[in-house]
Design a protein around this motif. Structure first.
Motif, PDB file in Angstrom:
ATOM      1  N   LYS A 117       0.807  -1.230  -0.036  1.00 16.29           N
ATOM      2  CA  LYS A 117       0.048  -0.108  -0.103  1.00 16.29           C
ATOM      3  C   LYS A 117       0.835   1.285  -0.005  1.00 16.29           C
ATOM      4  O   LYS A 117       0.461   2.333  -0.445  1.00 16.29           O
ATOM      5  CB  LYS A 117      -1.079  -0.036   1.258  1.00 16.29           C
ATOM      6  CG  LYS A 117      -2.043  -1.167   0.839  1.00 16.29           C
ATOM      7  CD  LYS A 117      -3.020  -1.148   2.262  1.00 16.29           C
ATOM      8  CE  LYS A 117      -4.134  -2.169   1.906  1.00 16.29           C
ATOM      9  NZ  LYS A 117      -5.090  -2.496   3.192  1.00 16.29           N
ATOM     10  N   ASN A 118       2.082   1.177   0.369  1.00 14.32           N
ATOM     11  CA  ASN A 118       3.054   2.398   0.598  1.00 14.32           C
ATOM     12  C   ASN A 118       3.826   2.361  -0.585  1.00 14.32           C
ATOM     13  O   ASN A 118       4.494   3.489  -0.875  1.00 14.32           O
ATOM     14  CB  ASN A 118       3.885   2.262   1.774  1.00 14.32           C
ATOM     15  CG  ASN A 118       3.303   2.758   2.954  1.00 14.32           C
ATOM     16  OD1 ASN A 118       2.768   4.073   3.204  1.00 14.32           O
ATOM     17  ND2 ASN A 118       3.146   1.868   4.010  1.00 14.32           N
ATOM     18  N   ALA A 119       3.765   1.375  -1.555  1.00 17.01           N
ATOM     19  CA  ALA A 119       4.561   1.321  -2.773  1.00 17.01           C
ATOM     20  C   ALA A 119       4.258   2.411  -3.880  1.00 17.01           C
ATOM     21  O   ALA A 119       2.942   2.926  -3.965  1.00 17.01           O
ATOM     22  CB  ALA A 119       4.492  -0.015  -3.350  1.00 17.01           C
ATOM     23  N   LYS A 120       5.077   2.971  -4.384  1.00 17.71           N
ATOM     24  CA  LYS A 120       4.701   3.758  -5.588  1.00 17.71           C
ATOM     25  C   LYS A 120       4.730   3.237  -7.023  1.00 17.71           C
ATOM     26  O   LYS A 120       4.031   3.994  -7.818  1.00 17.71           O
ATOM     27  CB  LYS A 120       6.077   4.998  -5.829  1.00 17.71           C
ATOM     28  CG  LYS A 120       6.308   5.798  -4.539  1.00 17.71           C
ATOM     29  CD  LYS A 120       7.573   6.672  -4.545  1.00 17.71           C
ATOM     30  CE  LYS A 120       7.745   7.378  -3.199  1.00 17.71           C
ATOM     31  NZ  LYS A 120       9.099   8.291  -3.570  1.00 17.71           N
ATOM     32  N   GLY A 121       4.797   2.125  -6.985  1.00 11.01           N
ATOM     33  CA  GLY A 121       4.763   1.179  -8.321  1.00 11.01           C
ATOM     34  C   GLY A 121       3.434   0.662  -8.673  1.00 11.01           C
ATOM     35  O   GLY A 121       2.623   0.718  -7.636  1.00 11.01           O
ATOM     36  N   ASP A 122       3.117   0.760  -9.799  1.00 10.33           N
ATOM     37  CA  ASP A 122       1.767   0.163 -10.517  1.00 10.33           C
ATOM     38  C   ASP A 122       1.822  -1.454 -10.364  1.00 10.33           C
ATOM     39  O   ASP A 122       0.910  -2.065 -10.285  1.00 10.33           O
ATOM     40  CB  ASP A 122       1.459   0.642 -11.867  1.00 10.33           C
ATOM     41  CG  ASP A 122       1.296   2.356 -11.817  1.00 10.33           C
ATOM     42  OD1 ASP A 122       0.613   2.703 -10.819  1.00 10.33           O
ATOM     43  OD2 ASP A 122       1.865   2.914 -12.642  1.00 10.33           O
ATOM     44  N   ILE A 123       3.122  -2.036 -10.484  1.00 12.24           N
ATOM     45  CA  ILE A 123       3.271  -3.459 -10.491  1.00 12.24           C
ATOM     46  C   ILE A 123       4.106  -3.571  -9.330  1.00 12.24           C
ATOM     47  O   ILE A 123       5.293  -2.833  -8.772  1.00 12.24           O
ATOM     48  CB  ILE A 123       3.769  -3.842 -11.633  1.00 12.24           C
ATOM     49  CG1 ILE A 123       2.963  -3.715 -12.645  1.00 12.24           C
ATOM     50  CG2 ILE A 123       4.080  -5.302 -11.673  1.00 12.24           C
ATOM     51  CD1 ILE A 123       3.574  -3.932 -14.280  1.00 12.24           C
ATOM     52  N   ILE A 124       3.760  -4.440  -8.437  1.00 12.38           N
ATOM     53  CA  ILE A 124       4.522  -4.925  -6.932  1.00 12.38           C
ATOM     54  C   ILE A 124       5.156  -6.355  -7.371  1.00 12.38           C
ATOM     55  O   ILE A 124       4.460  -7.388  -7.952  1.00 12.38           O
ATOM     56  CB  ILE A 124       3.409  -5.014  -5.837  1.00 12.38           C
ATOM     57  CG1 ILE A 124       2.686  -3.799  -6.028  1.00 12.38           C
ATOM     58  CG2 ILE A 124       4.457  -5.363  -4.724  1.00 12.38           C
ATOM     59  CD1 ILE A 124       3.585  -2.695  -5.711  1.00 12.38           C
TER      60      ILE A 124
END
Length: 379
Positions: free
Chosen positions: A80-87
């Motif tokens: 949820k804190n990631a900036k990416g659109d793909i994890i």
């Protein structure tokens, strides 16, 4: 045209000894693929006190603290804190080779699927990397249960894989709630329930580094996986319970009115002992069905018989309970009356006794479980 934004999420709890190997690989991937995609590295720390956070920050890696304890909680927070659109995520213990991450990333970019699962069972499991019970019992059994209960067009081949790549927006739609190791199973179940498109990619698995204490507890976490899997399958209990109940009770009634013992394929059935066993089976069937009813009270969406029961208003619930308990009382009084006919000395109506008492118990248990479900629904 902007480059795809990817975030590597690494859940971490006191992994200072292995984190250097993991982050070195991640940074090399970031450098080698900077023309293909923007790659962010995020360590989701779960309360390390061994210097893991400080080490990651010293390499310029982003660190986010997750206060809620648990493997699933750390992953959820990081995603949820990631900036990416793909994890893409894998463990901080270096048992998964992050140098294989581009295989998963390329697969999701090429196929435009929702999630890519790194399958250890299709890849190279190095000696000592996976205990015998995990490889040949735990994971295959969980694979089978998940596929049996939830899979339609896609079969899971490695349900316990901790190496996965997926679209962040899809993950948010799945609404995964588990905080512990069972996060892995729930994520797959939610993806299957949403008819998400998934793919497998073979990956390697390496043994733990010497001296490292695994966070995984075989029996505790295995049971957590099973409980979470069954939590989303109330209608499995409905189907199984009703099947056992209807078959057993119908045979019990046939045994009452058939008038005596019959021989079927060499077996003598419908005697007193057969009727007792059918009575037990009927009660077991209703008990299994009732488990599904209690689970259904916790679901946001129900259908079928469970939905009808849970949607009863208070008037209907009252009169159903009144009718049920009245019928049970009358059956009990009937047995007392039959006993009185023999001056309370002995019972010579065993067949009627078994069927009548079983019917009364079934009515009672149904009423109690319907009442319990409505009490729990008030939460």
């Amino acid at each position: 045209m902007s480059l795809p934004r990817i975030t590597i999420v690494i859940p971490c709890l006191n992994e200072r000894n292995t984190l250097p190997f993991v982050l070195e690989k991640c940074l090399s991937i970031q450098k080698a693929n900077k023309m293909k995609y923007e790659l962010e590295i995020l360590v989701s720390d779960n309360g390390s006190n061994d210097g893991s956070q400080e080490f990651a920050k010293s390499l310029g890696v982003r660190v986010e603290h997750c206060e809620t304890k648990g493997y699933g909680a750390a992953l959820d927070s990081g995603i949820k804190n990631a900036k990416g659109d793909i994890i893409i995520f894998a463990d901080a213990d270096d048992t998964y080779d992050f140098l294989e991450a581009p295989k998963l990333i390329d697969k999701i970019l090429e196929t435009k699927c929702d999630m890519v699962i790194g399958s250890r069972l299709d890849g190279d499991i190095h000696k000592g990397a996976m205990p015998f019970l995990h490889r040949y019992l735990g994971t295959p059994v969980i694979n089978w249960i998940i596929n049996r209960l939830y899979a339609k067009n896609f079969k899971i081949r490695d349900s316990n894989s901790g190496f996965r790549c997926f679209k962040k927006q899809k993950y948010l739609e799945w609404d995964v709630k588990s905080k512990g190791m069972e996060f892995a199973s729930e994520m797959l179940i939610k993806a299957l329930q949403h008819d998400s498109k998934m793919e497998h990619v073979p990956v390697s698995l390496y043994p733990d580094k010497p001296g490292r204490t695994p966070h995984l507890k075989t029996w505790r976490d295995g049971m957590r996986h099973l409980l979470r899997i069954l939590f989303y399958a109330p209608y499995f209990f409905q189907k199984l319970g009703l099947t056992i109940l209807l078959v057993s009770f119908s045979q019990l009634m046939y045994g009452l009115f058939s008038g005596g013992i019959s021989e079927v394929f060499g077996f003598r059935i419908y005697g007193i002992h057969s009727l007792v066993l059918l009575s037990f089976a009927s009660l077991i069937g209703l008990s299994i069905w009732s488990v599904g009813l209690q689970i259904a009270t916790r679901q946001s969406k129900t259908y079928g018989v469970y939905a009808k029961i849970l949607n009863w208003n208070e008037d209907r619930l009252f009169f159903v309970l009144l009718f049920g308990f009245s019928a049970m009382t009358l059956l009990f009084l009937y047995l007392i009356w039959k006993w009185k006919q023999n001056d309370y000395l002995f019972l010579n109506f065993e067949r009627e006794l078994i069927v009548t008492s079983t019917t009364g118990l079934l009515i009672f248990l149904f009423g109690i479980n319907a009442l319990t479900a409505h009490i729990l629904k008030r939460e």
